[in-house]
Scaffold this motif. Structure first.
Motif, mmCIF file in Angstrom:
data_model
loop_
_atom_site.group_PDB
_atom_site.id
_atom_site.type_symbol
_atom_site.label_atom_id
_atom_site.label_comp_id
_atom_site.label_asym_id
_atom_site.label_seq_id
_atom_site.Cartn_x
_atom_site.Cartn_y
_atom_site.Cartn_z
ATOM 1 N N GLU A 72 0.885 -1.165 0.000
ATOM 2 C CA GLU A 72 0.000 0.000 0.000
ATOM 3 C C GLU A 72 0.929 1.223 0.000
ATOM 4 O O GLU A 72 1.996 1.160 0.601
ATOM 5 N N PRO A 73 0.535 2.341 -0.630
ATOM 6 C CA PRO A 73 1.447 3.492 -0.621
ATOM 7 C C PRO A 73 1.697 4.013 0.794
ATOM 8 O O PRO A 73 0.778 4.094 1.607
ATOM 9 N N LEU A 74 2.965 4.322 1.063
ATOM 10 C CA LEU A 74 3.284 4.997 2.330
ATOM 11 C C LEU A 74 3.200 6.492 2.039
ATOM 12 O O LEU A 74 4.140 7.107 1.556
ATOM 13 N N THR A 75 2.037 7.060 2.310
ATOM 14 C CA THR A 75 1.820 8.480 2.040
ATOM 15 C C THR A 75 2.423 9.307 3.178
ATOM 16 O O THR A 75 2.754 8.781 4.239
ATOM 17 N N ARG A 76 2.535 10.613 2.937
ATOM 18 C CA ARG A 76 3.066 11.518 3.961
ATOM 19 C C ARG A 76 2.240 11.408 5.255
ATOM 20 O O ARG A 76 2.785 11.287 6.345
ATOM 21 N N ALA A 77 0.893 11.412 5.103
ATOM 22 C CA ALA A 77 0.022 11.358 6.290
ATOM 23 C C ALA A 77 0.266 10.075 7.080
ATOM 24 O O ALA A 77 0.356 10.089 8.312
ATOM 25 N N ARG A 78 0.394 8.967 6.370
ATOM 26 C CA ARG A 78 0.613 7.676 7.053
ATOM 27 C C ARG A 78 1.956 7.667 7.767
ATOM 28 O O ARG A 78 2.059 7.253 8.928
ATOM 29 N N LYS A 79 2.976 8.128 7.081
ATOM 30 C CA LYS A 79 4.318 8.136 7.692
ATOM 31 C C LYS A 79 4.328 9.015 8.944
ATOM 32 O O LYS A 79 4.870 8.633 9.978
ATOM 33 N N GLN A 80 3.696 10.184 8.844
ATOM 34 C CA GLN A 80 3.703 11.101 9.990
ATOM 35 C C GLN A 80 2.963 10.508 11.184
ATOM 36 O O GLN A 80 3.414 10.614 12.315
ATOM 37 N N THR A 81 1.813 9.886 10.925
ATOM 38 C CA THR A 81 1.053 9.304 12.033
ATOM 39 C C THR A 81 1.857 8.187 12.708
ATOM 40 O O THR A 81 1.929 8.106 13.933
ATOM 41 N N ILE A 82 2.475 7.329 11.891
ATOM 42 C CA ILE A 82 3.250 6.217 12.447
ATOM 43 C C ILE A 82 4.424 6.766 13.255
ATOM 44 O O ILE A 82 4.677 6.347 14.395
#
Ligand SMILES: [Zn+2]
Length: 514
Positions: free
Chosen positions: A281-291
């Motif tokens: 699944e794409p690692l989007t900016r929002a996902r990376k930041q939340t993680i």
């Protein structure tokens, strides 16, 4: 099946170290050109049914020409030249969904025409990758062993070779392959959380059997149910491992990692020390930041089910989802093509250089596009020769929410015929949008034009999910429908479907094609 079972003990007995993995990659890099020519000679010119053979004949290109091209311009130079001469396959052609037109000629390829005739398949598995026909995906011990050096180097680069390894994935036979490849470099999972299992009884029985054989032979953990909407037990387990002074690594999808991170943050607990090894699944900016706001690290890899791992991220990325391409195993060039909404995208054309792949790929699209650049990174992977980088990788024809992929074109009938027939309206009144919220959690929205009138939204969602479950009779889609239901990520929105710049209403719009 018997052959697979017989091969397992030997497979688990011989393992490789990170140094050996690097040596294998170096050897692969040295003989890249030869590997490419061997593949072309055997699997293309030596295989009368090969679609590439027909395209090469149309281009007037013989084996000798390709040898000269590789000698003069290298593998990528040769591939660029072949592409200009019409030797490539689009995603639609690769899946056998559209005829290939080159000049005045039209070719009709089926997806099984691309099967590798030389690989011994040990078992088939439903997959969570980008496969268009997952039930026919073939997995072999040879393929797992072939991919292991790349993952060994990926784990080594991020210091998790000896970390407790946890999986949180759907339950399907394809997962056995991932466990096998990790075991090849001595990484045996300590825990396997399963978020969903779907499909027909036969498929589930098959998955259970394969998993059991691999588990027994490798002394691997039994799958433990952990639904997607209940991430806390997974987070809690990680916190326990952190308390024991270990630094766990978790292999899952980016949106599942987001769920774990949010569960920990809700309870004010830090995941510092956890490494999420992400894919599918794409690692989007929002996902990376939340993680990362949970204290954990988010490290993506990139691959697809038919070919396995294509690349992985090193510790010094410039872009959120940037990966080094495993150039000993793949060549990648890009070409401009229209996406679903009429815009133009830079699609990746992949060529597999390894003998044990399920599908022969020679300038084949896999439905993804993004940036492709050659640059010196300065990390240790540079010294291996892995100097091609991909980033901002998105799909133009696949929905990938929750790490389970399906081909968007399979939804046309549902959105253009089934829903209008049951709920009113017509073509263009329904559209599926792939979105993510501010934290990076995926969301699917069925947009229904106000002109349709009153609609029972719960019934609409139910019809949609039920259709999805039975789509093409693939257990893979049934699994996805279960996960969507479990995660509650399907919504109905009353609005005018979004038209493209050209004024066309496309039945679905992915995260990227917006
Ligand atoms: Zn690097």
């Amino acid at each position: 099946m018997a052959r697979f079972a017989a091969g397992l003990p030997g497979y688990f007995r011989s393992t490789i170290t990170a140094d050996e993995a690097a040596a294998i990659v170096r050897r692969g890099m040295e003989r890249r050109g030869e590997a490419f020519l061997e593949l072309v000679e055997r699997a293309v010119f030596g295989s009368p049914a090969s679609p590439y053979r027909a395209l090469l004949a149309h281009a007037g290109c013989e084996l000798g020409d390709i040898k000269s091209l590789v000698a003069a311009e290298g593998v990528e130079g040769a591939l660029e030249r072949l592409h200009r001469d019409g030797v490539y396959v689009t995603f639609e052609e690769f899946k056998g969904r559209a005829p290939a037109r080159r000049g005045s000629q039209t070719f009709f390829f089926r997806d099984r025409d691309f099967d590798n005739p030389w690989v011994g398949a040990h078992f088939s598995g439903s997959s969570s990758g980008s496969s268009g026909r997952p039930t026919r995906l073939r997995v072999s011990l040879a393929h797992a062993a072939q991919q292991a050096p790349h993952w060994a180097l990926w784990f080594a680069a991020h210091g998790v070779l000896a970390s407790p390894l946890i999986f949180w994935t759907p339950f399907h036979a394809g997962m056995a392959s991932r466990q096998l490849l990790c075991a090849k470099f001595g990484q045996r999972a300590v825990k396997w959380f399963t978020m969903a299992s779907g499909g027909s009884l036969k498929d589930r029985a098959h998955s259970v059997l394969i998993t059991l054989m691999v588990r027994r032979a490798g002394r691997l953990p039994a799958p433990e149910p952990a639904p997607l909407d209940e991430p806390w037990p997974v987070a809690e387990y990680l916190l326990r491992l952190l308390d024991q002074d270990t630094r766990p690594a978790v292999n899952t999808s980016p949106s599942a990692a987001v769920r774990i991170a949010l569960a920990a943050q809700d309870r004010s607990r830090s995941l510092t020390g956890v490494t999420f090894l992400l894919g599918a699944e794409p690692l989007t900016r929002a996902r990376k930041q939340t993680i990362e706001s949970s204290g954990a690290r988010a490290v993506p890899c990139y691959g697809f089910s038919e070919g396995g791992g294509v690349g992985a991220q090193c510790p010094a990325p410039r872009e959120d989802d940037e990966v080094h391409v495993f150039l000993d195993a793949f060549a990648v060039i890009a070409h401009n093509r229209p996406a679903g909404d009429g815009s133009a995208v830079n699609a990746y054309l992949l060529t597999s250089l390894r003998p044990a792949v399920a599908k022969i790929m020679l300038n084949a699209e896999i439905g993804d596009f993004g940036f492709l650049e050659a640059r010196r990174c300065g990390c240790t992977w540079d010294t291996l020769g892995w100097t091609t980088h991909l980033h901002t990788i998105r799909s133009f024809d696949k929905l990938t929410g929750e790490g389970v992929t399906f081909v968007g074109a399979d939804l046309f009938r549902l959105l253009e015929e089934v829903l209008p027939r049951q709920f009113g309206g017509s073509v263009g009144d329904y559209q599926l949008l792939e979105e993510q919220d501010a934290r990076g959690l995926p969301r699917y929205v069925i947009v229904v034009s106000p002109s349709v009138g009153a609609v029972d939204e719960a019934a609409l969602r139910e019809v949609f999910l039920e259709h999805l479950r039975r789509l093409r009779g693939w257990s893979h889609y049934a699994l996805m429908a279960d996960m969507w239901r479990q995660a509650g990520i399907l919504q109905v929105r009353r609005a005018q479907p979004q038209a493209t710049a050209q004024g066309k209403v496309f039945p679905f719009r992915t995260l990227a094609v917006r």
